[in-house]
Design a protein around this motif. Structure first.
Motif, PDB file in Angstrom:
ATOM      1  N   ASN A   2      57.241  89.423  21.581  1.00 13.58           N
ATOM      2  CA  ASN A   2      57.944  90.433  22.483  1.00 13.58           C
ATOM      3  C   ASN A   2      56.828  91.257  22.872  1.00 13.58           C
ATOM      4  O   ASN A   2      56.561  92.118  22.295  1.00 13.58           O
ATOM      5  CB  ASN A   2      59.341  91.024  22.004  1.00 13.58           C
ATOM      6  CG  ASN A   2      59.811  91.768  23.016  1.00 13.58           C
ATOM      7  OD1 ASN A   2      59.668  92.999  23.074  1.00 13.58           O
ATOM      8  ND2 ASN A   2      60.826  91.196  23.840  1.00 13.58           N
ATOM      9  N   ASP A  43      63.937  91.962  21.837  1.00  7.77           N
ATOM     10  CA  ASP A  43      65.136  91.128  22.623  1.00  7.77           C
ATOM     11  C   ASP A  43      64.725  89.708  22.746  1.00  7.77           C
ATOM     12  O   ASP A  43      65.780  89.145  22.553  1.00  7.77           O
ATOM     13  CB  ASP A  43      64.809  91.848  24.300  1.00  7.77           C
ATOM     14  CG  ASP A  43      65.239  93.396  24.135  1.00  7.77           C
ATOM     15  OD1 ASP A  43      66.001  93.865  23.314  1.00  7.77           O
ATOM     16  OD2 ASP A  43      64.564  94.130  24.866  1.00  7.77           O
ATOM     17  N   LYS A  44      63.606  89.387  22.747  1.00  9.17           N
ATOM     18  CA  LYS A  44      63.265  87.998  22.884  1.00  9.17           C
ATOM     19  C   LYS A  44      61.902  87.629  22.484  1.00  9.17           C
ATOM     20  O   LYS A  44      60.928  88.269  22.866  1.00  9.17           O
ATOM     21  CB  LYS A  44      63.695  87.681  24.492  1.00  9.17           C
ATOM     22  CG  LYS A  44      63.278  85.981  24.746  1.00  9.17           C
ATOM     23  CD  LYS A  44      63.595  85.681  26.274  1.00  9.17           C
ATOM     24  CE  LYS A  44      63.434  84.344  26.675  1.00  9.17           C
ATOM     25  NZ  LYS A  44      63.406  83.893  28.040  1.00  9.17           N
ATOM     26  N   LEU A  45      61.793  86.536  21.931  1.00  6.32           N
ATOM     27  CA  LEU A  45      60.366  85.947  21.520  1.00  6.32           C
ATOM     28  C   LEU A  45      59.939  84.937  22.432  1.00  6.32           C
ATOM     29  O   LEU A  45      60.732  84.012  22.770  1.00  6.32           O
ATOM     30  CB  LEU A  45      60.162  85.453  19.975  1.00  6.32           C
ATOM     31  CG  LEU A  45      60.654  86.540  18.904  1.00  6.32           C
ATOM     32  CD1 LEU A  45      60.760  85.939  17.521  1.00  6.32           C
ATOM     33  CD2 LEU A  45      59.739  87.801  18.975  1.00  6.32           C
ATOM     34  N   GLU A  46      58.782  85.272  23.026  1.00 13.83           N
ATOM     35  CA  GLU A  46      58.392  84.011  23.894  1.00 13.83           C
ATOM     36  C   GLU A  46      56.753  83.888  23.853  1.00 13.83           C
ATOM     37  O   GLU A  46      56.021  85.010  23.274  1.00 13.83           O
ATOM     38  CB  GLU A  46      58.676  84.689  25.323  1.00 13.83           C
ATOM     39  CG  GLU A  46      58.254  85.939  25.837  1.00 13.83           C
ATOM     40  CD  GLU A  46      58.986  86.259  27.138  1.00 13.83           C
ATOM     41  OE1 GLU A  46      59.817  85.748  27.788  1.00 13.83           O
ATOM     42  OE2 GLU A  46      58.679  87.522  27.580  1.00 13.83           O
ATOM     43  N   THR A 100      53.460  84.121  19.936  1.00 20.06           N
ATOM     44  CA  THR A 100      54.834  84.142  19.856  1.00 20.06           C
ATOM     45  C   THR A 100      55.345  85.554  19.678  1.00 20.06           C
ATOM     46  O   THR A 100      55.239  85.849  18.427  1.00 20.06           O
ATOM     47  CB  THR A 100      55.594  83.123  19.096  1.00 20.06           C
ATOM     48  OG1 THR A 100      55.198  81.903  19.557  1.00 20.06           O
ATOM     49  CG2 THR A 100      56.925  83.064  19.439  1.00 20.06           C
TER      50      THR A 100
END
Length: 699
Positions: free
Chosen positions: A577, A540-543, A575
């Motif tokens: 998910n 979904d998203k890399l953070e 970094t």
């Protein structure tokens, strides 16, 4: 009496054959050039000698006829030399022929004198030995002349001389053996002499072929298999003759123990022959010797191609896997008894893909590093590992060979498989029973076979990728219905929750219902999101995520299982998910537990590794073979668990790749497995993005 009849029949058949040939050749005598008339005369005198040997009981008449035959063929040989002018340029030819004519005349005089004198038996025996010696000199001289006639001829003239020279060689070679036996035995060998007509028939056949219009197309081309079998029988025959000769000598020189010594020697020699002669090493030596000295080329390319296609094209339940057949196809060329197939892994390094008859060699996870493959990929270089070990090689032929290959003395050669300038594999050949140096013919054949095998491997990979894509398409089609049903169910639960907020009468029931329904809705929505990611490895998203928090959260899921141990952790940010990373680690830990005994611990550790955080899952379970790791572990829809779907390991690797990481495996059967997940540090994200931008600009 029997051998006399056989001899008469064969001599008469030979006389008829050469006489018929003479009549047939008379209008075609110009095909022998200046030697046409001498050859006709020699054929006539040979026919007369055959009739005399068949019908006359007078040895003097037969001897005179044989001398006339020999003199005529000596003149014919000189005429054949003169047909291309070599009688003038080759100084020794005339003296040799004159000397042989003198010996033959001397033999005639001796026979005539002996027929008119009454001598004692001892003197007659000595005279017989002298006359046999004269015949031996003529036979040896004739063979020398025939050899120089053909070997010294220009290449364009050899075609015309090949068959006449072969016929004369048969005549004088038979005489050489006949008179050698007569000289050694001090008596006339009736059995061997009865077969002289066969040599005359062979002479007639060779001259007929030499005079034919299509003589240039007529060449004796025995197959290598026939040549090898014939040569093997010849070697065995020579060995048996030598064995009998030595046994007879021992019987003569052994004194009182002669019989015992002879039997002991024959027993030991027979045992030695039964053990050594059929061995693979001796057979290999015979094949190499014949290839060097009997054939223009080392290989029978027709036979090699047929064997290659049989090996690669074999099918059925008993057929070997393609990887093993690839190794066998290359090994058959060089006589190797075993080999390995290395193919590129995910990072380009060569890993073990298959082994053929070589189970005891220990191959590391990275069999051949990517950095050392350039010479093989760019030049299809075939490496002789013996040269690499000794360092004795031509300049420009040095390659970086891994230490495990140099240490394995049985490893002999590396054959690259190159397809459109791309290395798709490498075959490691084991040392054959009779190792030899490679030459240009080996290199050419192995490169051609390597290219062909590379195309088969590339086509097989394409077919597997196509089949995998088809299975994914079917999987997506099936899962779409599941997602639709789950989505409807989630919508119904959400509607129920909203209605319950408006219409519930009891506060306690309403509160409990709301909690239950909301949890169910969240779980179904999470499941829906998870199912939507199958097959594409998307996140979904890399953070920035706390790696230690992820590790502790995963361990908390196995709180009730004392086998799972958090061995080491480190507070670093990555970094990634969070949900996907947890999913990967949970899957790896669960697989480790499934592969381990109930009392065997499974360790999870987190350490810093350069620009990455390294998660490591270690177990001491049953382990996996290198073939399974290479060919099956990350293949979708392949599962070793009963009822398993076979996409867990594949999905884990795809999720790690989507987070710009790497998933690596080390495993040994019976020892356990180590799974390593490398995820980029948050501080290194900008660095990786810069590298990716540069790669896009270059592309």
């Amino acid at each position: 009496m029997l051998w006399t009849s056989v001899g008469s029949a064969l001599n008469l058949a030979g006389a008829i054959a050469v006489a018929s040939l003479g009549f047939w050749l008379w209008p075609r005598r110009v095909r022998f050039g200046k030697a046409g008339i001498p050859v006709m005369v020699a054929l006539l005198l040979t026919a007369i000698w055959g009739v005399a040997a068949a019908a006359s009981g007078d040895m003097l008449t037969v001897s005179f006829a044989e001398s006339a035959r020999n003199l005529a063929w000596l003149v014919a040989v000189y005429a054949l030399f003169a047909s291309d002018g070599r009688h003038a340029t080759l100084a020794p030819i005339r003296p040799v022929i004159y000397a042989l004519i003198f010996v033959e005349v001397l033999h005639l005089v001796t026979d005539l004198g002996l027929s008119r004198l009454a001598l004692e038996p001892r003197v007659l025996q000595n005279a017989f030995d002298f006359t046999v010696m004269f015949r031996l000199l003529v036979a040896i001289g004739g063979l020398v002349l025939v050899h120089n006639l053909y070997a010294g001829a220009p290449r364009e003239a050899r075609t015309a001389l090949r068959w006449p020279a072969a016929g004369l060689a048969v005549i004088w070679a038979f005489d050489l053996n006949l008179y050698t036996v007569a000289y050694l035995g001090h008596a006339w060998p009736i059995e061997i002499a009865a077969l002289r007509g066969l040599a005359t028939l062979a002479l007639a056949a060779c001259l007929a072929i030499g005079a034919a219009r299509n003589r240039d197309e007529l060449r004796l081309r025995p197959s290598r298999a026939v040549t090898f079998q014939t040569f093997s029988l010849l070697v065995i025959g020579i060995y048996l003759v030598a064995m009998v000769a030595v046994g007879q000598w021992l019987a003569y020189a052994g004194g009182d123990f002669a019989r015992l010594i002879e039997l002991a020697f024959l027993t030991m020699a027979s045992a030695f022959a039964l053990v050594v002669l059929p061995s693979r090493r001796v057979r290999g030596w015979l094949k190499v010797t014949m290839a060097k000295h009997f054939f223009q080329h080392r290989y029978d390319y027709r036979e090699e191609w047929l064997r290659f296609t049989r090996t690669i094209g074999s099918g059925g339940e008993q057929a070997l896997p393609l990887g093993e057949r690839v190794v066998q196809a290359v090994a058959d060329v060089t006589g190797s008894t075993a080999g390995l197939l290395l193919t590129p892994g995910d990072q380009g390094d060569l890993t073990l893909a298959a082994r053929w008859n070589w189970r005891d060699i220990d191959v590391p996870a990275i069999a051949y590093p990517l950095r050392a493959l350039a010479p093989f990929e760019n030049h299809a270089f075939i490496a002789d590992l013996d040269e690499q070990r000794t360092g004795v090689m031509a300049a420009g032929y040095e390659v970086d060979v891994p230490a495990w290959l140099l240490a394995e003395q049985r490893a002999w050669a590396l054959v690259p498989l190159v397809h459109y300038e791309r290395l798709v594999g490498m075959v490691v050949l084991a040392r054959p029973q009779l190792a030899r140096k490679f030459d240009w013919e080996d290199f050419d054949l192995l490169r051609v076979i390597g290219q062909q095998l590379a195309s088969y491997l590339a086509e097989n990979s394409s077919q597997e990728a196509l089949a995998e894509s088809s299975r994914f398409e079917d999987f997506h089609r099936r899962i779409a219905f599941v997602m639709h049903d789950i989505k409807n169910l989630a919508s119904q639960f959400s509607l129920l929750a909203r209605n319950a907020e408006l219409h519930a009468d009891k506060v306690e029931f309403r509160a409990d219902m709301l909690v239950t329904l909301r949890n169910s809705s969240d779980k179904l929505n999470a499941l829906l999101a998870r199912l939507s990611r199958y097959g594409n490895g998307a996140v979904d998203k890399l953070e920035p995520v706390g790696a230690s928090e992820v590790a502790r959260s995963v361990i908390a899921r196995f709180q009730g299982n004392p086998q799972v141990v958090l061995a080491e952790t480190l507070d670093v940010m990555v970094t990634a998910n969070r949900h996907s990373l947890e999913q990967v680690l949970v899957h790896l830990l669960q697989n480790a537990l499934d592969a381990s005994e109930a009392d065997s611990p499974v360790f999870l550790s987190l350490v810093n590794d350069g620009l990455n955080a390294r998660f490591e899952v270690l177990d001491s379970g049953c382990g996996m073979s290198a073939e399974f790791v290479r060919n099956r572990l990350f293949k979708p829809f392949v599962s070793t668990k009963s009822g398993g779907f076979g996409i867990g390991a594949f999905e884990a690797r795809e999720l790690v790749r989507a987070m710009r990481g790497r998933l690596e495996v080390e495993s040994r059967e019976g020892l356990g497995s180590r799974f390593v997940v490398r995820i980029p540090l948050a501080a290194a994200t900008d660095f990786y993005q810069t590298l990716a931008a540069k790669d896009q600009k270059v592309a």
